[in-house]
Motif scaffolding. Sequence first.
Motif, PDB file in Angstrom:
ATOM      1  N   GLU A 109       0.904  -1.179  -0.035  1.00 37.10           N
ATOM      2  CA  GLU A 109      -0.005  -0.107   0.089  1.00 37.10           C
ATOM      3  C   GLU A 109       1.017   1.373   0.074  1.00 37.10           C
ATOM      4  O   GLU A 109       0.428   2.119  -0.682  1.00 37.10           O
ATOM      5  CB  GLU A 109      -0.952  -0.006   1.190  1.00 37.10           C
ATOM      6  CG  GLU A 109      -2.327  -0.838   0.937  1.00 37.10           C
ATOM      7  CD  GLU A 109      -2.983  -0.384  -0.005  1.00 37.10           C
ATOM      8  OE1 GLU A 109      -3.270   0.773  -0.402  1.00 37.10           O
ATOM      9  OE2 GLU A 109      -3.403  -1.524  -0.827  1.00 37.10           O
ATOM     10  N   GLU A 110       1.939   1.200   0.848  1.00 35.08           N
ATOM     11  CA  GLU A 110       2.771   2.271   0.652  1.00 35.08           C
ATOM     12  C   GLU A 110       3.507   2.524  -0.480  1.00 35.08           C
ATOM     13  O   GLU A 110       3.733   3.669  -0.817  1.00 35.08           O
ATOM     14  CB  GLU A 110       3.867   2.095   2.042  1.00 35.08           C
ATOM     15  CG  GLU A 110       4.656   3.217   2.135  1.00 35.08           C
ATOM     16  CD  GLU A 110       5.483   3.123   3.405  1.00 35.08           C
ATOM     17  OE1 GLU A 110       6.605   3.964   3.667  1.00 35.08           O
ATOM     18  OE2 GLU A 110       5.235   2.130   4.319  1.00 35.08           O
ATOM     19  N   SER A 131       1.192   4.160  -3.102  1.00 37.70           N
ATOM     20  CA  SER A 131       0.461   5.375  -2.804  1.00 37.70           C
ATOM     21  C   SER A 131       0.719   6.441  -3.558  1.00 37.70           C
ATOM     22  O   SER A 131      -0.272   7.498  -3.841  1.00 37.70           O
ATOM     23  CB  SER A 131       1.145   6.002  -1.333  1.00 37.70           C
ATOM     24  OG  SER A 131       2.364   6.049  -1.147  1.00 37.70           O
ATOM     25  N   LYS A 168      10.979   6.133  -2.747  1.00 31.80           N
ATOM     26  CA  LYS A 168      10.198   5.526  -1.308  1.00 31.80           C
ATOM     27  C   LYS A 168      11.247   4.431  -0.887  1.00 31.80           C
ATOM     28  O   LYS A 168      11.268   4.440   0.294  1.00 31.80           O
ATOM     29  CB  LYS A 168       9.023   4.653  -2.024  1.00 31.80           C
ATOM     30  CG  LYS A 168       8.119   4.216  -0.941  1.00 31.80           C
ATOM     31  CD  LYS A 168       7.498   5.421  -0.108  1.00 31.80           C
ATOM     32  CE  LYS A 168       6.282   5.931  -0.558  1.00 31.80           C
ATOM     33  NZ  LYS A 168       5.441   6.922   0.389  1.00 31.80           N
ATOM     34  N   LYS A 222      12.938   4.558   3.057  1.00 34.17           N
ATOM     35  CA  LYS A 222      12.794   3.499   4.127  1.00 34.17           C
ATOM     36  C   LYS A 222      14.210   2.573   4.276  1.00 34.17           C
ATOM     37  O   LYS A 222      14.208   1.685   5.115  1.00 34.17           O
ATOM     38  CB  LYS A 222      11.775   2.328   3.612  1.00 34.17           C
ATOM     39  CG  LYS A 222      10.304   2.957   3.416  1.00 34.17           C
ATOM     40  CD  LYS A 222       9.406   1.808   2.880  1.00 34.17           C
ATOM     41  CE  LYS A 222       9.012   0.970   4.172  1.00 34.17           C
ATOM     42  NZ  LYS A 222       8.417   1.453   5.308  1.00 34.17           N
TER      43      LYS A 222
END
Length: 157
Positions: free
Chosen positions: A67-68, A71, A125, A129
Amino acid sequence: MSVIGDYFIVFWGFLLLGLMAIGGFFMFRKFLKQLPKEDGKSLMDWERYYVDQTKHMWGEKEKLFLEELVSPVPELFRDVARQKIASKIGEVALQKEMDIISEDIIIEGYIIATPKRDHKFLRKKLKQKNIDLTPYEPFFNMSKENYNDNWQDNYKR
């Protein structure tokens, strides 16, 4: 009728035709994805197959990670993108004979499922992380055309 009224009617006509053409384009693309291929199944059939075969392999943490990653996709297209990416992740997991979907499989499947132009969002992304991109560089270096239909052959190299 005034000249402004005439221009308004012409503008409105072109606007409606343009919107109908855009809608027709997306409907036609979906229709093409539903057409059966040589094996008798359509692209959407295969997507559903891989998602169904790997549903039990997904943990809550992995679902949130996917989901991340999706996004940045506009909300209107997010469901379609999620389905396509999840099916490719499932396909990779089945090819590797995995028992669970891991973060590595998610990243690998995401790279394979998305066009090269979207990889910059994924890189950003993953850097946020603190995930090392080095193991995934071979997949980033492939272009969409190289692994669209026969990605398994390129993957094995």
